[in-house]
Design a protein around this motif. Structure first.
Motif, PDB file in Angstrom:
ATOM      1  N   GLU A  78       0.820  -1.213   0.000  1.00  0.00           N
ATOM      2  CA  GLU A  78       0.000   0.000   0.000  1.00  0.00           C
ATOM      3  C   GLU A  78       0.851   1.259   0.000  1.00  0.00           C
ATOM      4  OE1 GLU A  78      -2.207   0.916   3.561  1.00  0.00           O
ATOM      5  OE2 GLU A  78      -0.362   1.004   4.723  1.00  0.00           O
ATOM      6  N   PHE A  79       2.162   1.118   0.058  1.00  0.00           N
ATOM      7  CA  PHE A  79       3.026   2.300   0.078  1.00  0.00           C
ATOM      8  C   PHE A  79       4.357   1.933  -0.563  1.00  0.00           C
ATOM      9  CE2 PHE A  79       6.142   1.747   3.673  1.00  0.00           C
ATOM     10  CZ  PHE A  79       5.835   0.428   3.905  1.00  0.00           C
ATOM     11  N   GLU A  80       5.046   2.950  -1.094  1.00  0.00           N
ATOM     12  CA  GLU A  80       6.196   2.654  -1.934  1.00  0.00           C
ATOM     13  C   GLU A  80       7.517   2.640  -1.173  1.00  0.00           C
ATOM     14  OE1 GLU A  80       3.905   4.877  -2.208  1.00  0.00           O
ATOM     15  OE2 GLU A  80       4.554   6.772  -3.084  1.00  0.00           O
ATOM     16  N   ASN A  81       7.523   3.098   0.081  1.00  0.00           N
ATOM     17  CA  ASN A  81       8.797   3.258   0.779  1.00  0.00           C
ATOM     18  C   ASN A  81       9.198   2.031   1.594  1.00  0.00           C
ATOM     19  OD1 ASN A  81       9.293   5.897  -0.226  1.00  0.00           O
ATOM     20  ND2 ASN A  81       7.718   6.662   1.167  1.00  0.00           N
ATOM     21  N   ILE A  82       9.117   0.887   0.965  1.00  0.00           N
ATOM     22  CA  ILE A  82       9.494  -0.347   1.650  1.00  0.00           C
ATOM     23  C   ILE A  82      11.010  -0.522   1.538  1.00  0.00           C
ATOM     24  CG2 ILE A  82       9.116  -2.843   1.733  1.00  0.00           C
ATOM     25  CD1 ILE A  82       6.613  -2.001  -0.207  1.00  0.00           C
ATOM     26  N   ARG A  85       9.691  -4.670  -8.698  1.00  0.00           N
ATOM     27  CA  ARG A  85      10.750  -3.874  -8.081  1.00  0.00           C
ATOM     28  C   ARG A  85      11.097  -2.611  -8.871  1.00  0.00           C
ATOM     29  NH1 ARG A  85      13.920  -6.748  -4.325  1.00  0.00           N
ATOM     30  NH2 ARG A  85      14.995  -4.768  -3.981  1.00  0.00           N
ATOM     31  N   THR A  86      11.030  -2.680 -10.205  1.00  0.00           N
ATOM     32  CA  THR A  86      11.392  -1.509 -11.005  1.00  0.00           C
ATOM     33  C   THR A  86      10.507  -0.315 -10.649  1.00  0.00           C
ATOM     34  OG1 THR A  86      11.741  -3.113 -12.754  1.00  0.00           O
ATOM     35  CG2 THR A  86      11.987  -0.798 -13.346  1.00  0.00           C
ATOM     36  N   ALA A  87       9.212  -0.589 -10.547  1.00  0.00           N
ATOM     37  CA  ALA A  87       8.270   0.488 -10.215  1.00  0.00           C
ATOM     38  C   ALA A  87       8.617   1.087  -8.856  1.00  0.00           C
ATOM     39  CB  ALA A  87       6.837  -0.051 -10.207  1.00  0.00           C
ATOM     40  N   ASN A 107       3.539   0.587 -19.247  1.00  0.00           N
ATOM     41  CA  ASN A 107       4.208  -0.361 -20.144  1.00  0.00           C
ATOM     42  C   ASN A 107       5.722  -0.342 -19.959  1.00  0.00           C
ATOM     43  OD1 ASN A 107       1.908  -1.479 -21.365  1.00  0.00           O
ATOM     44  ND2 ASN A 107       1.739   0.239 -22.783  1.00  0.00           N
ATOM     45  N   ALA A 108       6.267   0.862 -19.785  1.00  0.00           N
ATOM     46  CA  ALA A 108       7.720   0.968 -19.626  1.00  0.00           C
ATOM     47  C   ALA A 108       8.197   0.237 -18.381  1.00  0.00           C
ATOM     48  CB  ALA A 108       8.125   2.438 -19.554  1.00  0.00           C
ATOM     49  N   LEU A 109       7.330   0.162 -17.367  1.00  0.00           N
ATOM     50  CA  LEU A 109       7.707  -0.483 -16.104  1.00  0.00           C
ATOM     51  C   LEU A 109       7.292  -1.963 -16.078  1.00  0.00           C
ATOM     52  CD1 LEU A 109       6.608   2.369 -13.666  1.00  0.00           C
ATOM     53  CD2 LEU A 109       8.973   1.702 -14.193  1.00  0.00           C
ATOM     54  N   ASP A 110       6.688  -2.442 -17.162  1.00  0.00           N
ATOM     55  CA  ASP A 110       6.099  -3.792 -17.186  1.00  0.00           C
ATOM     56  C   ASP A 110       5.263  -3.982 -15.920  1.00  0.00           C
ATOM     57  OD1 ASP A 110       5.480  -6.275 -18.171  1.00  0.00           O
ATOM     58  OD2 ASP A 110       7.271  -7.249 -17.387  1.00  0.00           O
ATOM     59  N   TYR A 111       4.443  -2.994 -15.672  1.00  0.00           N
ATOM     60  CA  TYR A 111       3.732  -2.817 -14.407  1.00  0.00           C
ATOM     61  C   TYR A 111       2.558  -3.780 -14.270  1.00  0.00           C
ATOM     62  CZ  TYR A 111       1.955   0.134 -10.586  1.00  0.00           C
ATOM     63  OH  TYR A 111       1.546   0.629  -9.375  1.00  0.00           O
ATOM     64  N   VAL A 112       2.305  -4.235 -13.054  1.00  0.00           N
ATOM     65  CA  VAL A 112       1.113  -5.035 -12.756  1.00  0.00           C
ATOM     66  C   VAL A 112       0.428  -4.452 -11.524  1.00  0.00           C
ATOM     67  CG1 VAL A 112       0.206  -7.299 -12.101  1.00  0.00           C
ATOM     68  CG2 VAL A 112       2.101  -7.143 -13.717  1.00  0.00           C
ATOM     69  N   GLU A 156       3.724  13.539 -10.134  1.00  0.00           N
ATOM     70  CA  GLU A 156       4.379  12.366  -9.571  1.00  0.00           C
ATOM     71  C   GLU A 156       3.560  11.119  -9.815  1.00  0.00           C
ATOM     72  OE1 GLU A 156       4.973  13.311  -5.419  1.00  0.00           O
ATOM     73  OE2 GLU A 156       3.053  12.451  -4.867  1.00  0.00           O
ATOM     74  N   ILE A 157       4.208   9.990  -9.650  1.00  0.00           N
ATOM     75  CA  ILE A 157       3.513   8.714  -9.814  1.00  0.00           C
ATOM     76  C   ILE A 157       3.588   7.957  -8.487  1.00  0.00           C
ATOM     77  CG2 ILE A 157       4.039   8.604 -12.283  1.00  0.00           C
ATOM     78  CD1 ILE A 157       6.206   6.562 -11.699  1.00  0.00           C
ATOM     79  N   ALA A 158       2.558   7.181  -8.231  1.00  0.00           N
ATOM     80  CA  ALA A 158       2.529   6.349  -7.021  1.00  0.00           C
ATOM     81  C   ALA A 158       2.179   4.934  -7.445  1.00  0.00           C
ATOM     82  CB  ALA A 158       1.499   6.885  -6.034  1.00  0.00           C
ATOM     83  N   PRO A 159       3.069   3.967  -7.146  1.00  0.00           N
ATOM     84  CA  PRO A 159       2.885   2.601  -7.649  1.00  0.00           C
ATOM     85  C   PRO A 159       1.938   1.804  -6.763  1.00  0.00           C
ATOM     86  CG  PRO A 159       4.895   2.697  -6.386  1.00  0.00           C
ATOM     87  CD  PRO A 159       4.288   4.080  -6.332  1.00  0.00           C
ATOM     88  N   ARG A 160       0.707   2.310  -6.658  1.00  0.00           N
ATOM     89  CA  ARG A 160      -0.251   1.713  -5.710  1.00  0.00           C
ATOM     90  C   ARG A 160      -1.594   2.384  -5.912  1.00  0.00           C
ATOM     91  NH1 ARG A 160      -0.729   6.193  -2.614  1.00  0.00           N
ATOM     92  NH2 ARG A 160       1.155   7.420  -2.273  1.00  0.00           N
TER      93      ARG A 160
END
Lengths: 357, 357
Positions: free
Chosen positions: A75-79, A97-99, A243-248, A266-270
């Motif tokens: 739920e948050f990106e700062n792991i 991990r890339t995201a 797509n660039a991040l092969d994101y799921v 900004e982007i948030a991966p969540r």
């Protein structure tokens, strides 16, 4: 395409705040069990099948957690990276991990976006007093100095109103590697809540228009007042990023709207606060969309059935709940947090309105 | 009016099936914690803060449960009286004992409805072979013999197609006190999902039109194709029932529509399968409406923002989920049950459509 996660599988969620809470409910609704990993108090625990309370430096707990789940999301990106290393050796982490690497560091994020040909605010890296001066020369004032890592809801940021403020700002950062961002003269800020499935399909929800107060999201209104051409541009930009991040999974992409063009803030991966409106505006909301992606389901179509105005309930706003409860068409979502502190997100309300096209 | 239940309070729910599960989520959404009491496997456990697994004859467990909660509600009406006695001595039970007493016994229920001046199917009590004959003379055939107590989803019922079937039917009841109900020649069956708050206010959701297959609800479609005058009648009838019981919570009232009048089929003192459509049709759904009532909140307004067709996923219907997941506007709700058995409710899907007035 691989098979969807079997019914009854366990989805591991890193972070037990309100986003983890709403993800847990969505996981259950699709027949999965949620197992939340959270070092502190976990509002998500009330609706999760299981909670592990342990720190991100507790390797044994991380291992046991990973062993007990079928897939891991967050739920948050700062792991912490070390925790991710332990987890990823055991189970897939989605989004990948890339995201996380890109979004954990504002400088890397900006460079990533520029490399995709997307517009960002002017920026420069700051790691010393000397670089502060060079950054100021390049970016100018007013501008804003932010730590490269961590920081959210306006924390870890200092505003530089005029050049004389610059050195004080740098001192306030306490030597943390930072980034100076120029102000963008925008007419409005919008969010694209986009999702990419395991098979690569991309779906966007309708654009929401955001208003912040004191650096914290106050309201998101859907539909955003935006020319149709720019709405299409926004979806294309989000697709390019995913797509660039092969994101799921679901990603929140904040955009500034300036005359004639869109600038990525900004982007948030969540799942993202500016996507909470989907709970009462769409058949499949952002939380379910995220779980669908992570579990290998086809994505929901993202079309809204209703217009929605989402209002965050922050700190003492919670005292207005009895009054909001009397409003027709108001859907209240509380997070079950014990104590209301200033700036703390306690819940939100989605005001549902007939759809406009 | 008394104050609403304080944030963070615990709502005790008797029964851990899908209704208890969806009530638990609604309780969390309003900032409460759910504690589920369930003797068997509990799908609700995945989204409840706490589960007690114990039988209704376990007095110590009942006491501990009641002590740990602030108010008690339930997902089914067939709770043993002795268990209710134990619980009620410790915490309020909402809806109250009168509603349970009435709805636990089909004969008492029918008499209660008749006393309110409402229409029911013709009926007669059957507790012996002799009474079976008298009931048949009074009610005729075709008719249906049902146990007075327990029984749901077509269980505990025998159809009497012609008079010669009557004695076999009575024998099949194995001496259980029963009621013979005449068939009603109805054009459609509708449900009123009504709620009454702690302060006495009554709110009804829009009427849903039900289709049953093999004695189990298959679909509910909203709006029901019903003359406006009858829709008003239905709401008035529901109000009469709720007020007579000094009811607190949501009730499902099933009505047969015959030329020119409405006949009450049965009442259920709880959230009801035919109200599941509200999850994707209203800002406040039946589960939250029930929790609002039980917790002393003002009720939601009951207006729908969308038309909905609810389809139950029964037994192997669950195998169609991957296909349904590709439909636009389909909201899937799975119950997390481990095993699909014939006749078992595994989930439902709400198909959301633009509202018609």
């Amino acid at each position: 395409m691989s098979e969807p996660l079997a019914p009854g599988s366990v989805i591991g969620i890193l972070g037990g705040g309100q986003l983890g809470r709403m993800l847990s409910v969505a996981a259950a609704r699709l027949g999965y069990k949620a197992h939340v990993f959270e070092p502190g108090a976990a509002p998500a625990g009330d609706v999760a099948a299981r909670v592990t309370r342990a720190g991100y430096d507790d390797e044994a707990a991380l291992r046991a957690f990973a062993d007990s789940v079928d897939v891991i999301t967050y739920e948050f990106e700062n792991i912490p990276t070390a925790a991710l290393d332990v987890l990823e050796a055991i189970r897939p982490i989605r989004p990948g991990r890339t995201a996380l690497a890109v979004s954990q560091d504002r400088l890397i994020e900006k460079a990533f976006l520029r490399n995709l040909g997307l517009k960002t605010a002017p920026y420069a890296a700051v790691a010393s007093g000397r670089e502060m001066q060079a950054a100021l020369d390049a970016v100018g004032a007013p501008s804003i100095l932010k730590t490269r890592r961590m920081g959210y809801d306006g924390k870890g940021q200092v505003r530089i109103s005029e050049p004389d403020d610059a050195m004080d700002a740098w001192v306030a950062m306490d030597d943390a590697e930072s980034i100076l961002e120029g102000f963008v003269d925008f007419s409005l800020e919008v969010s694209v809540i986009a999702a990419r499935g395991l098979s690569g399909e991309v779906v966007c929800f309708d654009l929401g228009e955001n208003v912040h107060r004191s650096g914290i999201l106050a309201t998101t209104t859907v539909p955003a007042k935006l020319p149709p051409r720019l709405a299409v541009d926004a979806a294309l930009m989000a697709g390019k990023i995913l797509n660039a991040l092969d994101y799921v999974g679901v990603m929140g992409v904040e955009l500034f709207v300036t005359p004639g063009q869109l600038i990525v803030n900004e982007i948030a991966p969540r799942v993202h606060n500016s996507g909470h409106w989907t709970q009462n505006g769409c058949a499949v909301d952002q939380f379910e969309q995220h779980i669908r992606a992570v579990a290998g389901w086809p994505l929901g179509d993202g079309k809204r059935h209703s217009d929605v105005e989402m209002e965050n309930l922050i700190g003492n706003d919670i005292d207005r709940v009895p009054e909001i409860a009397r409003e027709p068409h108001a859907a209240i979502h509380l997070y079950g947090k014990a104590e209301a502190r200033p700036g703390r997100k306690m819940g939100h309300v989605n005001r549902v309105k007939p759809v406009t096209r």
